[in-house]
Design an enzyme around this catalytic site. Structure first.
Site: not given
Length: 404
Positions: A119, A196, A199, A222, A362
């Site tokens: 991202h 990261d 998700q 999220k 993104c």
């Protein structure tokens, strides 16, 4: 609708109020759980005060709530201690914090390794650091299915790699990253690992100690919490070595005209008034998530993903992006229909009460590697069931009828 899903859906205020909505955009923002919303409202109406600054009862109540929120996040991540939890405004801020603070410990010629699948939040900050300090930035490529190609990992790291910063799960293809392989290679090279997890957190509690990484970032919105708050977890010894990212109140030890000393982590990285109510809401969402049967939820999400992939593969001309098997991906499915812009596709679907995301998500370097400029994305969460999938497949018939 499946009875278990119907009961879950009823716990989300927006979904309960919109029974016809097929919400398939949770990779962008998941719906807020009622417990999280209630916690925010309760805090703002009974304990609203600033933290770390007041000695009156209301302020002390705010302190307790904020400290408890940090403890909840630590449990959700299986952190070594709550002092390893830094509250930020979101995953983007958490990733930028590492790029700035850990980045300030790097020098020209040091290497940071990221992937093509990142991202922009885990791509652009490292480009900015390269321009500022002269570090080298290397990219892990992806295969035709969007999965990271790790064969050249040792060569890409080289002898000067100091950090590997990668996504745990692609927000476009849903492809899971082989974190264990990356951590093993990084350890051999003496490099640190930033993951990261934006998700991944939606799909259950994480174990940063088992993952073996050094930094972990995610956003509240999220994982069924309020917007405006995120988390950076970092190993205590690393946080202690890093300079602050922002200057201001709350992050200092002492300020004199001659010099300023820094507070210990995590306060060192929380300049100004933190997102107090949002952190309290996030904690409520995570506490709720920790009560769920995630094996059952994962099985249902995987089944829905399989049904969706099979249905999309029957749509004429449609190209599915990412791994073909649901076991290799989170329930995030992107596709391209040549000649149709994803924004037009999403507008037609919206007329049928379907909420999907269209665009470059993104992740322009990844889409370029996959040979598309934009795509349409459906993302499945624990409150979706077969009716949402069938509504999408039926909607694509209408898309083709109207737009082709």
């Amino acid at each position: 609708m499946n009875a278990a899903v119907s009961a879950l859906r009823g716990q989300f205020p927006l979904l309960a109020a919109a029974p016809k909505l097929h919400y398939l955009d949770s990779a962008a923002t998941a719906q807020i759980h009622g417990a999280a919303l209630d916690a925010v409202i309760r805090h703002e109406t009974t304990s609203r005060a600033n933290v770390m600054r007041g000695t009156y009862r209301l302020a002390e109540a705010a302190d307790r709530a904020f400290d408890a929120a940090r403890q909840s996040v630590a449990r959700f991540l299986n952190a070594g201690s709550a002092e390893e939890i830094v509250f930020t405004s979101g995953a983007t801020a958490a990733l930028n914090l590492v790029a700035q603070a850990f980045g300030n410990t790097l020098k020209a010629g040091d290497r940071v390794l990221i992937s093509v699948a990142e991202h922009h939040s885990n791509f652009v900050p490292w480009q900015m650091l390269r321009e500022r300090t002269g570090i080298e930035l290397a990219l892990i490529p992806v295969g035709a299915d969007g999965v990271l190609d790790l064969e050249r990992l040792p060569q890409l790291m080289g002898s000067r790699c100091r950090l590997v910063a990668v996504t745990q799960c692609s927000n476009v293809t849903g492809a899971w990253t082989d974190v264990a392989a990356i951590v093993a290679a990084a350890r051999k090279a003496g490099a640190r690992v930033l993951l990261d997890g934006a998700q991944a957190v939606q799909h259950g509690p994480q174990d940063v100690q088992a993952l073996g990484v050094d930094f972990y970032a995610f956003s509240s919105h999220k994982c069924f919490g309020p917007g405006g708050v995120g988390v950076l977890w970092g190993r205590a010894e690393l946080l202690a070595q890093m300079p602050p990212f922002l200057g201001g109140g709350g992050m200092i030890g002492e300020v004199t005209p001659a010099l300023t000393t820094w507070a210990a982590p995590p306060q060192r990285f929380e300049a100004g008034t933190p997102p107090i109510a949002q952190a309290v809401g996030l904690a409520a969402a995570l506490e709720w998530m920790m009560t769920l049967d995630w094996a059952q939820i994962h099985a249902r999400e995987s089944r829905l993903c399989e049904i969706l992939i099979a249905g999309l593969q029957r749509v004429p001309q449609l190209r599915l992006l990412g791994p073909g098997a649901s076991a290799s991906r989170a329930p995030i499915v992107s596709f391209d229909i040549p000649g149709l812009h994803p924004h037009d596709v999403c507008q037609v679907l919206d007329s049928r009460d379907l909420a999907l995301r269209g665009g470059h998500h993104c992740a322009q370097p990844l889409l370029a590697a996959l040979g598309v400029e934009a795509c349409t994305r459906a993302s499945i969460a624990l409150y979706n069931d077969e009716t949402d999938i069938q509504a999408l497949l039926d909607g694509l018939v209408e898309v083709r009828r109207i737009l082709l």
